[in-house]
Design an enzyme around this catalytic site. Structure first.
Site, PDB file in Angstrom:
ATOM      1  N   ARG A  50      74.129  61.146  34.668  1.00  0.00           N
ATOM      2  CA  ARG A  50      72.903  60.287  34.033  1.00  0.00           C
ATOM      3  C   ARG A  50      72.648  58.427  34.244  1.00  0.00           C
ATOM      4  NH1 ARG A  50      69.972  63.500  31.858  1.00  0.00           N
ATOM      5  NH2 ARG A  50      71.383  64.487  29.681  1.00  0.00           N
ATOM      6  N   ASN A  93      65.965  44.367  15.632  1.00  0.00           N
ATOM      7  CA  ASN A  93      63.974  45.549  15.123  1.00  0.00           C
ATOM      8  C   ASN A  93      63.486  43.719  13.551  1.00  0.00           C
ATOM      9  OD1 ASN A  93      64.836  47.644  15.410  1.00  0.00           O
ATOM     10  ND2 ASN A  93      66.951  47.676  14.655  1.00  0.00           N
ATOM     11  N   TYR A 139      78.214  52.617  14.429  1.00  0.00           N
ATOM     12  CA  TYR A 139      78.235  54.438  15.115  1.00  0.00           C
ATOM     13  C   TYR A 139      79.134  55.089  15.162  1.00  0.00           C
ATOM     14  CZ  TYR A 139      74.018  51.214  17.227  1.00  0.00           C
ATOM     15  OH  TYR A 139      73.049  50.540  18.049  1.00  0.00           O
ATOM     16  N   SER A 183      66.545  52.989  22.711  1.00  0.00           N
ATOM     17  CA  SER A 183      66.276  54.206  23.309  1.00  0.00           C
ATOM     18  C   SER A 183      64.699  53.919  24.587  1.00  0.00           C
ATOM     19  CB  SER A 183      64.571  54.124  22.639  1.00  0.00           C
ATOM     20  OG  SER A 183      65.953  55.864  21.510  1.00  0.00           O
ATOM     21  N   GLY A 239      71.246  54.984  26.571  1.00  0.00           N
ATOM     22  CA  GLY A 239      71.991  55.634  25.357  1.00  0.00           C
ATOM     23  C   GLY A 239      73.014  56.805  25.942  1.00  0.00           C
ATOM     24  N   THR A 240      73.044  57.295  26.998  1.00  0.00           N
ATOM     25  CA  THR A 240      73.304  58.330  27.571  1.00  0.00           C
ATOM     26  C   THR A 240      74.864  57.771  28.103  1.00  0.00           C
ATOM     27  OG1 THR A 240      73.494  60.197  29.514  1.00  0.00           O
ATOM     28  CG2 THR A 240      73.233  57.525  29.918  1.00  0.00           C
TER      29      THR A 240
HETATM   30  N1  LIG Z   1      68.703  48.360  17.518  1.00  0.00           N
HETATM   31  C1  LIG Z   1      68.918  49.303  16.936  1.00  0.00           C
HETATM   32  O1  LIG Z   1      68.366  49.242  16.024  1.00  0.00           O
HETATM   33  C2  LIG Z   1      69.461  50.459  17.863  1.00  0.00           C
HETATM   34  C3  LIG Z   1      68.803  51.865  16.926  1.00  0.00           C
HETATM   35  C4  LIG Z   1      68.970  53.149  18.199  1.00  0.00           C
HETATM   36  C5  LIG Z   1      70.002  52.669  19.621  1.00  0.00           C
HETATM   37  N2  LIG Z   1      70.335  51.238  19.549  1.00  0.00           N
HETATM   38  C6  LIG Z   1      71.335  51.258  21.339  1.00  0.00           C
HETATM   39  O2  LIG Z   1      70.565  51.122  21.876  1.00  0.00           O
HETATM   40  C7  LIG Z   1      71.510  53.300  22.928  1.00  0.00           C
HETATM   41  C8  LIG Z   1      70.210  53.277  23.345  1.00  0.00           C
HETATM   42  O3  LIG Z   1      69.410  54.518  22.275  1.00  0.00           O
HETATM   43  P1  LIG Z   1      69.441  56.377  22.542  1.00  0.00           P
HETATM   44  O4  LIG Z   1      69.978  56.532  22.840  1.00  0.00           O
HETATM   45  O5  LIG Z   1      68.286  55.872  21.624  1.00  0.00           O
HETATM   46  O6  LIG Z   1      68.477  56.277  24.191  1.00  0.00           O
HETATM   47  P2  LIG Z   1      68.101  56.549  25.304  1.00  0.00           P
HETATM   48  O7  LIG Z   1      68.598  56.684  26.355  1.00  0.00           O
HETATM   49  O8  LIG Z   1      66.373  56.519  25.287  1.00  0.00           O
HETATM   50  O9  LIG Z   1      68.356  58.093  25.316  1.00  0.00           O
HETATM   51  C9  LIG Z   1      69.306  58.677  25.185  1.00  0.00           C
HETATM   52  C10 LIG Z   1      69.736  59.904  24.750  1.00  0.00           C
HETATM   53  O10 LIG Z   1      68.741  61.016  24.870  1.00  0.00           O
HETATM   54  C11 LIG Z   1      69.732  62.050  25.674  1.00  0.00           C
HETATM   55  N3  LIG Z   1      69.112  62.639  27.193  1.00  0.00           N
HETATM   56  C12 LIG Z   1      68.379  61.620  28.199  1.00  0.00           C
HETATM   57  N4  LIG Z   1      67.877  62.074  28.995  1.00  0.00           N
HETATM   58  C13 LIG Z   1      68.188  63.195  29.202  1.00  0.00           C
HETATM   59  C14 LIG Z   1      68.150  64.573  29.923  1.00  0.00           C
HETATM   60  N5  LIG Z   1      67.006  64.097  31.193  1.00  0.00           N
HETATM   61  N6  LIG Z   1      68.112  65.858  28.823  1.00  0.00           N
HETATM   62  C15 LIG Z   1      68.203  65.953  28.219  1.00  0.00           C
HETATM   63  N7  LIG Z   1      68.715  64.283  27.018  1.00  0.00           N
HETATM   64  C16 LIG Z   1      69.089  64.018  27.814  1.00  0.00           C
HETATM   65  C17 LIG Z   1      70.483  61.233  26.032  1.00  0.00           C
HETATM   66  O11 LIG Z   1      71.874  62.239  26.232  1.00  0.00           O
HETATM   67  P3  LIG Z   1      73.364  62.110  27.003  1.00  0.00           P
HETATM   68  O12 LIG Z   1      74.167  61.578  26.596  1.00  0.00           O
HETATM   69  O13 LIG Z   1      73.685  64.030  27.477  1.00  0.00           O
HETATM   70  O14 LIG Z   1      72.950  61.496  28.493  1.00  0.00           O
HETATM   71  C18 LIG Z   1      70.712  60.432  25.265  1.00  0.00           C
HETATM   72  O15 LIG Z   1      71.318  61.699  23.777  1.00  0.00           O
HETATM   73  C19 LIG Z   1      72.336  53.378  21.855  1.00  0.00           C
HETATM   74  O16 LIG Z   1      73.587  53.574  22.696  1.00  0.00           O
HETATM   75  C20 LIG Z   1      73.122  52.096  20.743  1.00  0.00           C
HETATM   76  O17 LIG Z   1      73.885  51.081  21.949  1.00  0.00           O
HETATM   77  C21 LIG Z   1      70.152  50.637  18.548  1.00  0.00           C
END
Ligand SMILES: NC(=O)c1ccc[n+]([C@@H]2O[C@H](COP(=O)([O-])OP(=O)(O)OC[C@H]3O[C@@H](n4cnc5c(N)ncnc54)[C@H](OP(=O)(O)O)[C@@H]3O)[C@@H](O)[C@H]2O)c1
Length: 326
Positions: free
Chosen positions: A296, A166, A62, A233, A290-291
């Site tokens: 949020r 995964n 990351y 996500s 992920g935020t």
């Molecule tokens: N194991 C894996 O392969 C894998 C892959 C990907 C991720 N991960 C882990 O899972 C976590 C979450 O993943 P993710 O970030 O994809 O999850 P998510 O919680 O579905 O999405 C978060 C993202 O969406 C944005 N977002 C959410 N609501 C929003 C809104 N209303 N308006 C604008 N933007 C919005 C957030 O921005 P803001 O920050 O501005 O709120 C952030 O960039 C990561 O931090 C990581 O730890 C693991």
């Protein structure tokens, strides 16, 4: 917020986990860790703790290591914090090396796992990880080698528990057959729009079965063996809770509208409803948020206030799959 005793561990984790992928300034290779990024990480940690979240998810990749590094700076500044939280990280993905002409790849060799953990601990300024996950399956993996690496890390006190990410049911089963300790987690993409885990439960024996390959038996394996299912996500990156998207398909539009109506009726933010759909699953799925925005994080934490009825859960599912149940 409710805490879960993670099966096969002595860990008590919050119902939601704070994902750290957004810390450290994002995906620019040359970004420098500034005081602002440090302050942002501090506020992120405060917001998580302030809303009852004690569980943090990292990966060595990351922000090219900066997410862990900036988190480590905060740990260093705050003695006592390390013992109050549960830290998980991942290894096994290697970036491409353009100069050497080597593509992005996966590496579960013992050597790489051991080196990666040492680097993770250095960046995080800690002497131990509570959980290490193997990030994405390596085609060339050898069970014996992984077992040897896990054993070395455990004996050295560098990692307490191990899990995967995964991986399908067969991969978990294969890896587990080499290990002395049980795998404690599998982190998978799960949300209302990416719902293969739920689709797999209802699609068997259907002529027009359409669930994504690989989900068969994953939920059942995890529930039988006490493998915690963690959802990455979980907010579908915000498209169901207010983020404008270029891919505004009818399904996304209808699901977002339903989420908004249900949230409004309860006086809750949309994020809470999106996450409540995962929380209602009996496998006790742990959403990994992920935020990085304190506001949020607070909105997400309100998911703990919602218990969807069976009818509400299926209404959301039917809308998100775009067709009725079989
Ligand atoms: N194991 C894996 O392969 C894998 C892959 C990907 C991720 N991960 C882990 O899972 C976590 C979450 O993943 P993710 O970030 O994809 O999850 P998510 O919680 O579905 O999405 C978060 C993202 O969406 C944005 N977002 C959410 N609501 C929003 C809104 N209303 N308006 C604008 N933007 C919005 C957030 O921005 P803001 O920050 O501005 O709120 C952030 O960039 C990561 O931090 C990581 O730890 C693991």
């Amino acid at each position: 917020m409710e805490r879960l005793k993670m099966e096969n561990t002595n860990l008590e984790v919050s119902r939601l986990c704070a994902g750290c992928m957004g810390l450290g300034g994002g995906w620019g290779r040359d970004t420098v860790l500034t005081k602002e990024l440090e302050a942002e990480a501090g506020m992120f940690i405060d917001a998580a703790l302030g809303n009852g979240i004690n569980f943090f998810d990292h990966a060595d990749i990351y922000a090219f290591g900066r997410a862990e590094e900036v988190f480590g700076r905060i740990l260093k500044q705050r003695p006592g914090l390390r013992d109050r939280i549960v830290i998980q990280s991942k290894c096994g993905i290697r970036w491409r090396d353009e100069a050497a002409g080597i593509p992005q790849r996966f590496d579960f060799s013992a050597e790489h796992i051991l080196e990666s953990v040492d680097a993770i601990l250095t960046r995080l300024c800690t002497d131990r990880l509570d959980i290490l996950l193997l990030h994405r399956p390596d085609v060339l993996w050898e069970g014996e080698e992984i077992a040897r690496a896990f054993d070395t890390l455990k004996r050295a006190g560098k990692v307490r528990y191990f899990g995967v990410s995964n991986q399908n049911r067969h991969q978990m089963e294969y890896l587990q057959s080499f290990l002395t300790d049980p795998l404690v987690a599998n982190q998978l993409e799960m949300n209302l729009l990416h719902h293969g885990f739920a689709e797999a439960a209802i699609s068997f024996n259907q002529t027009a079965s359409g669930y994504p390959d690989g989900w068969e038996g994953v939920v059942e394996y995890c529930r039988l063996h006490g493998v915690s299912m963690q959802a990455w996500s979980p907010l579908a990156r915000g498209v169901l809770s207010g983020k404008p998207t270029a891919e505004q398909t009818p399904i996304v539009r209808d699901t977002a509208a339903l989420v908004a109506r249900m949230a409004q009726a309860r006086g809750l933010p949309a994020e809470a409803l999106v996450l409540a759909w995962l929380l209602r699953h009996p496998a006790r799925i742990v959403p990994v948020l992920g935020t990085t925005k304190p506001e949020r994080i607070k909105a997400c934490s309100r998911a703990a206030e919602v218990k969807l009825s069976r009818e509400e859960w299926y209404t959301l599912f039917a809308t998100a799959r775009g067709k009725a149940m079989p």
